[in-house]
Design a protein around this motif. Structure first.
Motif, PDB file in Angstrom:
ATOM      1  N   GLU A  26     -13.740  -5.078 -25.960  1.00 40.09           N
ATOM      2  CA  GLU A  26     -15.366  -4.692 -25.840  1.00 40.09           C
ATOM      3  C   GLU A  26     -15.781  -4.814 -24.663  1.00 40.09           C
ATOM      4  OE1 GLU A  26     -17.774  -6.005 -29.351  1.00 40.09           O
ATOM      5  OE2 GLU A  26     -15.840  -6.991 -29.810  1.00 40.09           O
ATOM      6  N   ILE A  27     -15.326  -5.609 -23.619  1.00 39.16           N
ATOM      7  CA  ILE A  27     -15.831  -5.806 -22.315  1.00 39.16           C
ATOM      8  C   ILE A  27     -14.938  -6.614 -21.551  1.00 39.16           C
ATOM      9  CG2 ILE A  27     -17.035  -7.868 -22.867  1.00 39.16           C
ATOM     10  CD1 ILE A  27     -19.386  -6.953 -20.989  1.00 39.16           C
ATOM     11  N   CYS A  28     -14.883  -6.282 -20.284  1.00 39.36           N
ATOM     12  CA  CYS A  28     -13.999  -7.287 -19.228  1.00 39.36           C
ATOM     13  C   CYS A  28     -14.742  -7.797 -18.290  1.00 39.36           C
ATOM     14  CB  CYS A  28     -13.028  -6.382 -18.739  1.00 39.36           C
ATOM     15  SG  CYS A  28     -12.105  -7.353 -17.218  1.00 39.36           S
ATOM     16  N   TYR A  29     -14.706  -9.143 -17.882  1.00 41.46           N
ATOM     17  CA  TYR A  29     -15.649  -9.647 -16.884  1.00 41.46           C
ATOM     18  C   TYR A  29     -14.836 -10.207 -15.960  1.00 41.46           C
ATOM     19  CZ  TYR A  29     -19.478 -10.854 -20.157  1.00 41.46           C
ATOM     20  OH  TYR A  29     -20.775 -10.810 -21.124  1.00 41.46           O
ATOM     21  N   PHE A  30     -15.171  -9.808 -14.555  1.00 37.41           N
ATOM     22  CA  PHE A  30     -14.453 -10.135 -13.335  1.00 37.41           C
ATOM     23  C   PHE A  30     -15.014 -11.355 -12.762  1.00 37.41           C
ATOM     24  CE2 PHE A  30     -13.121  -5.580 -13.675  1.00 37.41           C
ATOM     25  CZ  PHE A  30     -12.153  -5.639 -13.103  1.00 37.41           C
ATOM     26  N   VAL A  31     -13.984 -12.181 -12.611  1.00 36.77           N
ATOM     27  CA  VAL A  31     -14.551 -13.378 -12.151  1.00 36.77           C
ATOM     28  C   VAL A  31     -13.765 -13.849 -10.738  1.00 36.77           C
ATOM     29  CG1 VAL A  31     -15.269 -14.289 -14.212  1.00 36.77           C
ATOM     30  CG2 VAL A  31     -13.156 -15.044 -13.280  1.00 36.77           C
ATOM     31  N   GLY A  32     -13.994 -15.235 -10.221  1.00 35.19           N
ATOM     32  CA  GLY A  32     -13.237 -15.528  -8.924  1.00 35.19           C
ATOM     33  C   GLY A  32     -13.685 -15.039  -7.593  1.00 35.19           C
ATOM     34  N   GLY A  33     -13.251 -15.452  -6.757  1.00 40.34           N
ATOM     35  CA  GLY A  33     -13.576 -15.266  -5.274  1.00 40.34           C
ATOM     36  C   GLY A  33     -13.257 -13.712  -4.960  1.00 40.34           C
ATOM     37  N   GLY A  34     -11.946 -13.513  -5.326  1.00 39.61           N
ATOM     38  CA  GLY A  34     -11.343 -12.202  -5.107  1.00 39.61           C
ATOM     39  C   GLY A  34     -12.311 -10.995  -5.931  1.00 39.61           C
ATOM     40  N   SER A  35     -12.835 -11.291  -6.931  1.00 37.26           N
ATOM     41  CA  SER A  35     -13.775 -10.395  -7.697  1.00 37.26           C
ATOM     42  C   SER A  35     -15.106 -10.013  -6.751  1.00 37.26           C
ATOM     43  CB  SER A  35     -14.098 -10.779  -9.044  1.00 37.26           C
ATOM     44  OG  SER A  35     -13.081 -10.680  -9.679  1.00 37.26           O
ATOM     45  N   HIS A  36     -15.562 -11.198  -6.107  1.00 40.48           N
ATOM     46  CA  HIS A  36     -16.438 -11.429  -5.286  1.00 40.48           C
ATOM     47  C   HIS A  36     -16.459 -10.325  -3.917  1.00 40.48           C
ATOM     48  CE1 HIS A  36     -20.024 -12.628  -3.067  1.00 40.48           C
ATOM     49  NE2 HIS A  36     -19.369 -13.308  -2.205  1.00 40.48           N
ATOM     50  N   VAL A  37     -15.300 -10.326  -3.684  1.00 37.82           N
ATOM     51  CA  VAL A  37     -14.684  -9.646  -2.376  1.00 37.82           C
ATOM     52  C   VAL A  37     -14.574  -8.253  -2.842  1.00 37.82           C
ATOM     53  CG1 VAL A  37     -12.880  -8.918  -0.650  1.00 37.82           C
ATOM     54  CG2 VAL A  37     -13.599 -11.518  -1.072  1.00 37.82           C
ATOM     55  N   LEU A  38     -14.175  -8.031  -3.986  1.00 39.95           N
ATOM     56  CA  LEU A  38     -13.787  -6.646  -4.222  1.00 39.95           C
ATOM     57  C   LEU A  38     -14.805  -5.626  -5.140  1.00 39.95           C
ATOM     58  CD1 LEU A  38      -9.938  -6.842  -5.276  1.00 39.95           C
ATOM     59  CD2 LEU A  38     -10.814  -5.921  -2.997  1.00 39.95           C
ATOM     60  N   LYS A  39     -16.088  -6.304  -5.585  1.00 44.11           N
ATOM     61  CA  LYS A  39     -16.757  -6.058  -6.381  1.00 44.11           C
ATOM     62  C   LYS A  39     -17.190  -4.401  -6.118  1.00 44.11           C
ATOM     63  CE  LYS A  39     -20.738  -8.226  -6.311  1.00 44.11           C
ATOM     64  NZ  LYS A  39     -21.894  -9.116  -6.342  1.00 44.11           N
ATOM     65  N   ASP A  40     -17.857  -4.264  -4.832  1.00 43.97           N
ATOM     66  CA  ASP A  40     -18.293  -3.031  -4.536  1.00 43.97           C
ATOM     67  C   ASP A  40     -17.159  -1.747  -4.825  1.00 43.97           C
ATOM     68  OD1 ASP A  40     -20.673  -4.004  -4.232  1.00 43.97           O
ATOM     69  OD2 ASP A  40     -20.567  -3.921  -2.087  1.00 43.97           O
ATOM     70  N   TYR A  41     -15.980  -2.313  -4.580  1.00 41.08           N
ATOM     71  CA  TYR A  41     -14.798  -1.057  -4.432  1.00 41.08           C
ATOM     72  C   TYR A  41     -14.262  -1.112  -6.085  1.00 41.08           C
ATOM     73  CZ  TYR A  41     -14.422  -2.333   0.292  1.00 41.08           C
ATOM     74  OH  TYR A  41     -14.945  -2.479   1.590  1.00 41.08           O
ATOM     75  N   LEU A  42     -14.418  -2.056  -6.828  1.00 39.59           N
ATOM     76  CA  LEU A  42     -14.054  -1.970  -8.521  1.00 39.59           C
ATOM     77  C   LEU A  42     -15.087  -1.010  -8.913  1.00 39.59           C
ATOM     78  CD1 LEU A  42     -12.499  -5.470  -8.799  1.00 39.59           C
ATOM     79  CD2 LEU A  42     -11.534  -3.346  -9.086  1.00 39.59           C
ATOM     80  N   LYS A  43     -16.345  -1.337  -8.732  1.00 39.76           N
ATOM     81  CA  LYS A  43     -17.612  -0.700  -9.512  1.00 39.76           C
ATOM     82  C   LYS A  43     -17.452   0.787  -9.129  1.00 39.76           C
ATOM     83  CE  LYS A  43     -20.986  -4.189 -10.097  1.00 39.76           C
ATOM     84  NZ  LYS A  43     -22.442  -4.596  -9.116  1.00 39.76           N
ATOM     85  N   THR A  44     -17.138   1.166  -7.904  1.00 39.26           N
ATOM     86  CA  THR A  44     -16.937   2.817  -7.452  1.00 39.26           C
ATOM     87  C   THR A  44     -15.924   3.308  -8.128  1.00 39.26           C
ATOM     88  OG1 THR A  44     -17.923   2.058  -5.121  1.00 39.26           O
ATOM     89  CG2 THR A  44     -16.713   4.039  -5.418  1.00 39.26           C
TER      90      THR A  44
END
Length: 384
Positions: A318-336
């Motif tokens: 139903e949903i995926c949560y992105f966590v961790g320092g790497g997600s913080h770095v890649l957040k904008d790119y993954l959202k796009t």
């Protein structure tokens, strides 16, 4: 007998995050070490003790758990300035690296010197009940048991050498108990449980969810259903942000002639609020957007591919949560990417600290719950 103190420690690739006692002390130290000699140069003892201990961690570590014993290290900020600074390499196992243990013992010793434990002259005897974790891949390989056995039953000593305020102190560390949790499961606990073991997210506990934890050296995707991690479906991958950060650091050096001390400097350039993706070159503000965007977008595509593959095998997610320092770095790119492609139901933690401290907070909740249940069992009347 020395009273045992609770410690929740996340030895992340970028930094170590630790929470002690009843949430009264926390530490964040860059995960960088450098071999050193016993006498590092300082201007004078008065000036040394006016500095912050965290900026001058200089220690000798003795432990039977180490492959290379009785060596001297600079740790954290001090190590970042050294020519021989070492950060964990891609492909390495957290549970098998001396650096993981050095960082863990350093954090505990920095807590122990604050006065919680008995001290005889310059020696402090510290006892901890530790909650920590390992990547899912290493837990599935059974490395958690070996890691725990290295810690339990031995005395590990940290001697502060030329360290502000703590010079000459020795800390003997023993463990009353060590709990090693898989990182994906810990992230789930943090989402649904508060510090008093109460459920805080009732909507989430019975959902089928994925938790993609992007670290420096690895990515874990935990598959949660029926309130448990599905061990067969959960996967760990040798893909993290470290190699990309190193590539950015190297390209900035070769293109602009600017030497950054560590990967952490790269993270700061990418994530800071003001002047993001800019550096100073000979006193001029210079954009490195072209370098960071190209390298990080390429990594984000690989991470997104992992998500797509795992989701396809767990189609009722139903949903995926992105966590961790790497997600913080890649957040904008993954959202796009997500907006431009299939558009999965994904969620990030907009609070930077919450995302980065998620694992340490989770270990704190788990070890607190363990201690609470253990004490309850001891206090229960024995039936005849």
């Amino acid at each position: 007998m020395t009273k045992s103190r609770m410690a929740a420690v996340d030895v992340g690739n970028d930094s170590i995050k630790a929470i002690f006692g009843e949430l009264e002390y926390e530490l964040n130290i860059p995960n960088i070490v450098a071999r050193d000699t016993e006498d590092r140069p300082v201007i004078g003892i008065e000036e040394l003790d006016a500095k912050e201990p965290l900026d001058g961690i200089h220690i000798k570590v003795h432990s039977p758990a180490l492959k290379e014993n009785n060596l001297i290290y600079r740790v954290g900020n001090l190590a970042a300035k050294s020519n021989n600074a070492a950060e964990l390499d891609p492909g390495s196992s957290k549970s098998e690296e001396d650096q993981t243990l050095i960082m863990l013992f350093t954090a505990l010793a920095l807590d122990a010197v604050k006065g919680e434990f008995p001290r005889t002259k310059n020696v402090i005897d510290a006892n901890y009940t530790l909650g920590t974790g390992l990547p899912l891949r290493e837990v599935k390989e059974g490395k958690d048991a070996g890691y725990r056995s290295k810690l339990i039953g031995s005395v590990h000593q940290v001697e502060f050498l030329v360290t502000p305020k703590y010079q000459g102190l020795k800390v003997n560390i023993k463990f009353n108990e060590v709990k090693v949790y898989p990182e994906g499961f810990a992230a789930f606990i943090n989402l649904v449980m508060d510090n008093n073991s109460k459920i805080i997210n009732k909507d989430l506990i019975d959902k089928r969810i994925l938790i993609q934890d992007i670290g420096g050296l690895s990515t874990d995707i935990a598959v949660i259903k029926n309130r448990n991690v599905d061990d067969d479906k959960a996967q760990g991958f040798n893909l993290g942000v470290s190699e990309s950060l190193e590539a950015i650091r190297e390209e900035i050096r070769s293109k602009h002639g600017v030497e950054l001390d560590s990967r952490r400097d790269v993270v700061e350039i990418i994530t800071r609020k003001n002047d993001r993706n800019h550096i100073m070159v000979k006193g001029s503000r210079t954009s490195v957007h072209d370098i960071t965007d190209r390298i990080l977008l390429d990594l984000a595509k690989k991470e997104y591919r992992l998500l797509r593959n795992v989701w396809s095998k767990n189609s009722q997610t139903e949903i995926c949560y992105f966590v961790g320092g790497g997600s913080h770095v890649l957040k904008d790119y993954l959202k796009t990417l997500n907006n431009n492609l299939d558009g999965y139901n994904i969620e990030f933690f907009e609070d930077d600290k919450e995302s980065i401290w998620m694992m340490a907070n989770a270990y704190y909740k788990l070890i607190t719950d363990f201690v609470r249940r253990t004490e309850k069992q001891k206090a229960a009347p024995v039936k005849s």
